[in-house]
Design an enzyme around this catalytic site. Structure first.
Site, mmCIF file in Angstrom:
data_model
loop_
_atom_site.group_PDB
_atom_site.id
_atom_site.type_symbol
_atom_site.label_atom_id
_atom_site.label_comp_id
_atom_site.label_asym_id
_atom_site.label_seq_id
_atom_site.Cartn_x
_atom_site.Cartn_y
_atom_site.Cartn_z
ATOM 1 N N HIS A 163 -7.013 -1.207 -16.919
ATOM 2 C CA HIS A 163 -5.946 -0.982 -18.169
ATOM 3 C C HIS A 163 -5.175 -2.051 -18.389
ATOM 4 O O HIS A 163 -4.414 -2.234 -19.338
ATOM 5 C CB HIS A 163 -5.070 0.464 -17.638
ATOM 6 C CG HIS A 163 -5.901 1.809 -17.743
ATOM 7 N ND1 HIS A 163 -5.257 2.795 -17.515
ATOM 8 C CD2 HIS A 163 -6.957 1.899 -18.424
ATOM 9 C CE1 HIS A 163 -5.981 3.699 -17.769
ATOM 10 N NE2 HIS A 163 -7.028 3.239 -18.426
ATOM 11 N N SER A 212 -10.583 -2.653 -21.750
ATOM 12 C CA SER A 212 -12.008 -2.604 -21.851
ATOM 13 C C SER A 212 -12.810 -3.564 -22.623
ATOM 14 O O SER A 212 -12.265 -4.182 -23.685
ATOM 15 C CB SER A 212 -12.513 -1.068 -22.665
ATOM 16 O OG SER A 212 -11.809 0.013 -21.644
ATOM 17 N N LYS A 222 -14.596 12.881 -26.762
ATOM 18 C CA LYS A 222 -15.891 12.351 -26.572
ATOM 19 C C LYS A 222 -16.551 12.279 -25.345
ATOM 20 O O LYS A 222 -17.552 12.474 -24.949
ATOM 21 C CB LYS A 222 -15.809 10.823 -26.886
ATOM 22 C CG LYS A 222 -17.082 9.843 -27.309
ATOM 23 C CD LYS A 222 -16.842 8.561 -28.333
ATOM 24 C CE LYS A 222 -18.114 8.002 -28.679
ATOM 25 N NZ LYS A 222 -17.847 6.793 -29.471
ATOM 26 N N ASP A 223 -15.516 12.208 -24.137
ATOM 27 C CA ASP A 223 -15.670 12.229 -22.795
ATOM 28 C C ASP A 223 -15.739 13.635 -22.568
ATOM 29 O O ASP A 223 -16.645 13.968 -21.665
ATOM 30 C CB ASP A 223 -14.556 11.749 -22.000
ATOM 31 C CG ASP A 223 -14.433 10.276 -22.132
ATOM 32 O OD1 ASP A 223 -15.399 9.556 -22.104
ATOM 33 O OD2 ASP A 223 -13.171 9.747 -21.575
ATOM 34 N N GLU A 260 -33.081 7.944 0.377
ATOM 35 C CA GLU A 260 -32.948 8.604 -1.201
ATOM 36 C C GLU A 260 -33.322 7.411 -2.119
ATOM 37 O O GLU A 260 -33.270 6.398 -1.955
ATOM 38 C CB GLU A 260 -31.363 8.955 -1.095
ATOM 39 C CG GLU A 260 -31.130 10.156 -0.165
ATOM 40 C CD GLU A 260 -31.715 11.417 -0.706
ATOM 41 O OE1 GLU A 260 -31.297 12.135 -1.383
ATOM 42 O OE2 GLU A 260 -33.004 11.748 0.135
#
Length: 369
Positions: free
Chosen positions: A192, A196, A219-220, A263
């Site tokens: 922040h 971005s 959107k998220d 894994e």
């Protein structure tokens, strides 16, 4: 507190060009919360003892209070986190987000911590695969020159993986979870503060902005709904999809499994490690790969450059190939292909990070024209 939440979640100015690839950070945060809550519940019920741990974990799947769901949510949460991690870091590499040094450094440390946390958690069920995976990985410490033997005894608490090791692993697994939460908050702080990146490479990232709430919250939410559907499907219908057969056998130091493999999110590193005859050589190769992956640089080239895309996708293809080879039996030609692919991956990653690099000027990267 209200002003802090509004400034970082609701009224945060965000570039309008961000695509669904920028939803990865939020999804990782959601699954980290899920892992933390489910891990706290399981820690109240788990018994760190070589004679009881395996039976304790098996009892989770037969509990009438839906502890089985908490356990499988914890198991599948790791898988989803690493899947999102690979997408998140792949997007960061593709769009040169590593030029934002603060965000990238904390994010890379967070990835290393998550790998350590996942490995520690993999040991706790104390089945055949977890025990022998711990034995193989900790034995690498003894290969370190000069201090290897002492370092090995200090970590495992003796001359081999025993009950002392299990207790230490459980304590480290719990403590490291809080460190990861703190690193996640620090990562968000740097994000922040610097802003971005964006797929259009708009300088500063804030030329055309909208507020985060309203556009990106929906959107998220849509992306979260899709992942939640997949997550519920795997938990309820195929909970043991990625568990090896040896995961249903209690650890036996006298019986070595036919094939020891970790894994799926560790398979690429495992293939690199065993492609070199020397243990320390394989470890050096992994360290070189991680160093190049971390190395922040400013690339004066758009991601849509054909040459840059060729180098990037060659590297991705080799990483996927190594993931497949890590699950194969260590024999010819798998070992040879793993060695070639490992050196090729390091080579292409070095090209990608260095070929278009531009030096910083007074700590500030120059603008590309």
């Amino acid at each position: 507190m209200v002003g802090l939440v509004r400034g970082n979640v609701i009224d945060l100015p965000t570039n309008v060009a961000l695509s669904y690839f920028w939803c990865g950070g939020f999804m990782i945060s959601v699954f980290l919360v899920l892992q933390f809550v489910s891990g706290v519940i399981l820690s109240f019920l788990y018994v760190a003892d070589v004679g009881l741990s395996f039976a304790c974990v098996c009892d989770f799947t037969q509990d009438s209070f839906y502890v089985w769901l908490v356990r499988y949510a914890h198991v599948w949460g790791v898988t989803f986190i690493f899947f999102l991690f690979f997408l998140h870091m792949g997007r960061s590499l593709y769009y040169s987000s590593y030029s934002k040094v603060g965000v990238w450094n904390v994010g890379f440390v967070l990835y290393i911590l998550m790998m350590a946390e996942a490995f520690l958690g993999y040991i706790l069920p104390w089945h055949q695969m977890s025990y022998w995976a711990a034995t193989v990985i900790t034995s690498i410490l003894s290969s370190v020159p000069l201090v290897g033997a002492s370092l090995y005894k200090f970590v495992v608490g003796g001359f081999g993986v025993t009950n002392v090791t299990l207790v230490r692993v459980f304590s480290a697994h719990i403590c490291l979870a809080f460190v990861i939460v703190g690193a996640s908050v620090l990562h968000l702080f740097y994000l922040h503060r610097s802003g971005s990146n964006n797929p259009l490479f708009v300088s500063g990232g804030y030329s055309d902005v909208v507020l985060f709430h309203g556009y990106f919250t929906f959107k998220d939410s849509f992306f979260f709904f899709l992942l939640a559907c997949f997550f519920c499907f795997f938990c309820f219908f195929t909970p043991d999809l990625f568990l090896d057969v040896e995961s249903y056998i209690e650890a036996d130091p006298l019986v070595t499994p036919a094939a020891i493999k970790p894994e799926w999110y560790f398979l690429a590193f495992y293939a690199m490690l065993r492609s070199i005859e020397s243990k320390i050589g394989g470890l050096v190769l992994i360290v070189c790969f991680l160093f190049l992956l971390w190395l922040p640089s400013f690339n004066c080239s758009c991601c849509y450059s054909v040459a840059r895309q060729v180098v990037f996708w060659w590297g991705v293809s080799l990483f996927v190939l190594l993931t497949y080879l890590g699950a194969c039996h260590p024999e010819h030609p798998h070992v040879l292909i793993s060695k070639i692919s490992s050196f090729g991956l390091v080579f292409f990653l070095g090209l990608y990070k260095g070929l278009w690099a531009v030096p910083y000027s007074n700590g500030v990267p120059p603008l590309c024209v």
